[in-house]
Design an enzyme around this catalytic site. Structure first.
Site, short mmCIF file in Angstrom:
data_model
loop_
_atom_site.label_atom_id
_atom_site.label_comp_id
_atom_site.label_asym_id
_atom_site.label_seq_id
_atom_site.Cartn_x
_atom_site.Cartn_y
_atom_site.Cartn_z
N LYS A 293 0.85 -1.20 0.00
CA LYS A 293 0.00 0.00 0.00
C LYS A 293 0.89 1.25 0.00
O LYS A 293 0.70 2.17 -0.79
CB LYS A 293 -0.88 0.02 1.24
CG LYS A 293 -1.57 1.36 1.50
CD LYS A 293 -2.46 1.35 2.72
CE LYS A 293 -1.74 1.57 4.01
NZ LYS A 293 -1.36 2.94 4.34
N ASN A 294 1.90 1.26 0.86
CA ASN A 294 2.69 2.48 1.04
C ASN A 294 3.74 2.69 -0.05
O ASN A 294 4.44 3.69 -0.05
CB ASN A 294 3.33 2.49 2.43
CG ASN A 294 2.26 2.64 3.51
OD1 ASN A 294 1.11 2.95 3.21
ND2 ASN A 294 2.63 2.39 4.74
N CYS B 202 -5.64 12.10 11.91
CA CYS B 202 -6.11 10.72 11.97
C CYS B 202 -5.85 10.22 13.38
O CYS B 202 -5.22 10.88 14.18
CB CYS B 202 -5.46 9.88 10.90
SG CYS B 202 -3.95 9.17 11.42
N ARG C 212 -0.09 14.56 12.70
CA ARG C 212 0.51 14.33 11.38
C ARG C 212 0.55 15.61 10.54
O ARG C 212 -0.18 15.78 9.57
CB ARG C 212 -0.23 13.20 10.68
CG ARG C 212 -0.17 11.95 11.57
CD ARG C 212 -0.80 10.77 10.94
NE ARG C 212 0.08 10.21 9.90
CZ ARG C 212 -0.30 9.19 9.15
NH1 ARG C 212 -1.49 8.68 9.28
NH2 ARG C 212 0.50 8.70 8.24
N ASP D 256 4.59 0.71 11.97
CA ASP D 256 3.37 0.08 11.43
C ASP D 256 3.22 -1.38 11.87
O ASP D 256 2.20 -2.00 11.58
CB ASP D 256 3.36 0.13 9.90
CG ASP D 256 3.22 1.55 9.39
OD1 ASP D 256 3.43 1.77 8.19
OD2 ASP D 256 2.93 2.44 10.20
N ARG E 150 -8.60 -0.53 4.58
CA ARG E 150 -7.76 0.51 3.95
C ARG E 150 -6.41 -0.08 3.54
O ARG E 150 -5.79 0.35 2.57
CB ARG E 150 -7.52 1.67 4.94
CG ARG E 150 -8.73 2.54 5.22
CD ARG E 150 -8.34 3.71 6.08
NE ARG E 150 -7.14 4.34 5.54
CZ ARG E 150 -6.26 5.02 6.28
NH1 ARG E 150 -6.44 5.15 7.57
NH2 ARG E 150 -5.19 5.56 5.72
C1 EPZ Z 1 4.04 7.01 6.16
O1 EPZ Z 1 3.20 8.03 6.70
C2 EPZ Z 1 3.16 5.77 6.07
N1 EPZ Z 1 2.03 6.02 5.19
C3 EPZ Z 1 2.65 5.40 7.47
O2 EPZ Z 1 1.91 4.18 7.34
C4 EPZ Z 1 3.87 5.15 8.37
O3 EPZ Z 1 3.41 4.86 9.67
C5 EPZ Z 1 4.77 6.39 8.38
O4 EPZ Z 1 5.14 6.73 7.03
C6 EPZ Z 1 6.04 6.17 9.19
O5 EPZ Z 1 6.74 5.09 8.68
C7 EPZ Z 1 2.24 6.00 3.85
O6 EPZ Z 1 3.33 5.76 3.38
C8 EPZ Z 1 1.03 6.25 2.98
P1 EPZ Z 1 5.93 10.48 8.27
P2 EPZ Z 1 3.71 9.57 6.72
O7 EPZ Z 1 5.81 11.70 7.48
O8 EPZ Z 1 4.49 9.85 5.51
C9 EPZ Z 1 5.96 13.78 11.64
C10 EPZ Z 1 0.12 2.72 7.70
O9 EPZ Z 1 -0.29 2.18 8.73
N2 EPZ Z 1 5.90 14.73 10.53
O10 EPZ Z 1 7.18 9.67 8.19
O11 EPZ Z 1 2.55 10.42 7.06
C11 EPZ Z 1 4.63 13.04 11.80
O12 EPZ Z 1 3.76 13.81 12.60
C12 EPZ Z 1 0.52 4.18 7.73
O13 EPZ Z 1 0.26 2.13 6.60
C13 EPZ Z 1 6.07 16.08 10.80
O14 EPZ Z 1 6.28 16.48 11.96
O15 EPZ Z 1 4.70 9.50 7.98
C14 EPZ Z 1 5.02 11.76 12.48
O16 EPZ Z 1 5.10 11.98 13.87
C15 EPZ Z 1 0.26 4.82 9.07
N3 EPZ Z 1 5.98 16.98 9.80
C16 EPZ Z 1 6.42 11.49 11.90
O17 EPZ Z 1 6.87 12.72 11.32
C17 EPZ Z 1 5.76 16.58 8.49
O18 EPZ Z 1 5.73 17.46 7.59
C18 EPZ Z 1 6.44 10.42 10.83
O19 EPZ Z 1 5.60 10.86 9.80
C19 EPZ Z 1 5.60 15.21 8.23
C20 EPZ Z 1 5.67 14.30 9.26
#
Ligand code: EPZ
Length: 420
Positions: free
Chosen positions: A22-23, A116, A121, A304, A396
């Protein structure tokens, strides 16, 4: 609303086939915006999140057809730069369209992604990257708008190795003028797959998978065919299903190097895991021991998989300490596990689990995607019958998970209509 009814206690056996990730597929679909040629994603997974992103692209006049398991994506007739806000708010990954739209059209207006259950996020790191490339960013009335005559390559440091920000900025930079260096970048396998996809389209990206990615802008990108990587989190979820039911199963269609942290921790618990080409056999029939888990950016233990392994630790004698370092609120599954008799105490980003003899089946809710998967795993091991509600969260990220589990011998049924 649909629900799952699960009667716990069955030992699992046989083989399970892992679907495309998915990701990986979500950023790949967004990347198709970068070329006016058709792109084909082979073996695309039929997941709710994929359907929502497809509808987001359709809302700006792209066409997406599914022909025998392949997804044919045509963005040649995109006619506006403001996708449907309702759809965007449904799924955060819609925000991954921003980078490619900026790169191709120089302007984009998109609804701020909905929060969410697993935390606020934010998108500040995405926007910091776009600004560094020369975009003028405005936020107001629940929207973010970006304009840039031409994106110019730059050096960008990510305060946190955000997966989405790394992907979004990489996609914005591939058509920018000059070179972009992204430092403290995320290195997940899904990012490496996206870089492979973009390079096949004609981009010039080196270093994906490390913490420093260099992108040299090119003039245009061509359409290609690509098979996304397998879903390491789906694979980890089924491996955990074997461990929590004390079973032995074969998991097919994996890339074992993507599963290193999961294999390491399940082995540390006492599972026997034999790898073979693109499959592995996991034997969870020994008595298992409690282990500690700390989630970290790749190649650390994946956030995850945190909920699923926590469900397993609830059934293993001993004390486990879980530390969730990626999200500030990813313990929504704890209260549901405690309804089943689990012994868990939360202290900020830590949770302390004391394994119990047996979990007891009962009515629980899926609070988010991976928490829902964890509830299924707990129910497979619990005594008696469990009812899992709000299973739309699970759909999802898992394609008919119940069919794959039934094939392994689990007693699970999807109830289509739910009497309230
Ligand atoms: C991706 O989400 C994945 N989703 C998530 O999978 C996964 O948990 C996550 O990466 C971490 O590995 C997809 O790829 C579609 P991040 P993403 O940006 O990109 C903070 C699942 O279960 N952050 O790495 O949204 C954020 O708040 C899902 O399949 C900022 O502060 O994750 C979080 O605490 C859930 N500012 C941390 O970084 C930003 O601009 C990690 O977020 C962006 C993120």
């Amino acid at each position: 609303m649909e629900k799952f009814i699960i009667r716990g206690g069955n030992e699992l056996s046989g083989e399970v086939e892992i679907s495309s990730a998915k990701n990986a597929v979500l950023p790949l679909i967004s990347a198709c915006i970068l070329s006016s040629d058709k792109c084909i994603l082979e073996n695309a997974p039929f997941l709710q999140d994929v359907f929502v992103l497809n509808d987001v692209l359709r809302s700006i006049n792209s066409s997406i057809e599914i022909k025998d398991n392949n997804m044919v994506i045509d963005t040649s007739r995109i006619n506006n730069t403001e996708p449907d806000g309702e759809l965007v708010r449904k799924m955060r990954a819609s925000f991954l369209t921003m980078g490619p739209m900026m790169a191709r059209y120089g302007k984009f207006k998109i609804s701020l992604p909905g929060g969410c259950n697993i935390g606020t996020r934010p998108i500040d790191l995405h926007l910091k990257g776009f600004s560094a490339l020369g975009a003028d960013i405005r936020i107001g009335h629940g929207y973010v708008e970006a304009r840039a005559k031409k994106l110019i390559g730059n050096k960008i440091y990510l305060d946190f190795p955000s997966v989405g920000a790394t992907e979004n900025i990489m996609m914005a930079a591939v058509l920018a003028e000059g070179e972009t260096v992204l430092e403290n970048a995320a290195g997940e396998p899904e990012i490496q797959d996206l870089a492979r996809f973009l390079n096949k389209m004609g981009a010039y990206i080196i270093g994906a998978g490390t913490d420093t990615i260099k992108i040299v802008g090119v003039k245009e990108l061509k359409g290609i065919k690509h098979r996304p990587i397998p879903d390491r989190i789906e694979a980890g979820t089924f491996m955990t299903a074997a461990a929590i039911t004390r079973s032995k199963i074969k998991v097919n269609g994996i890339i074992d190097s993507h599963l290193k942290p999961v294999i390491a921790k399940l082995t540390e618990m006492g599972c026997i895991i034999e790898k073979d080409q693109n499959s592995l056999v996991i034997d969870g029939r020994n008595s298992l021991k409690a282990v500690d888990i700390k989630t970290l950016p790749y190649p650390g233990f994946p956030t995850d998989m945190q909920a699923q392994i926590m469900a397993l630790m609830c059934t293993v004698k001993g004390t486990s300490i879980f530390t969730e370092t990626i999200f500030e609120n990813r313990f929504m599954h704890v209260s549901e596990l405690k309804r089943m008799g689990a012994n868990i105490k939360i202290d900020g980003r830590c949770a302390v689990i004391e394994g119990v003899e047996n979990l007891m089946g009962c009515r629980v809710n899926a609070t988010d995607l991976r928490a829902g998967a964890a509830m299924i795993l707990a129910a497979l091991a619990a005594e008696g019958v469990s009812e899992i509600r709000d299973i739309f969260h699970i759909d999802r990220g898992y394609y008919h998970i119940e069919r794959k589990l039934m094939k392994l011998g689990a007693n699970i049924e999807r109830i289509k209509k739910m009497e309230d």
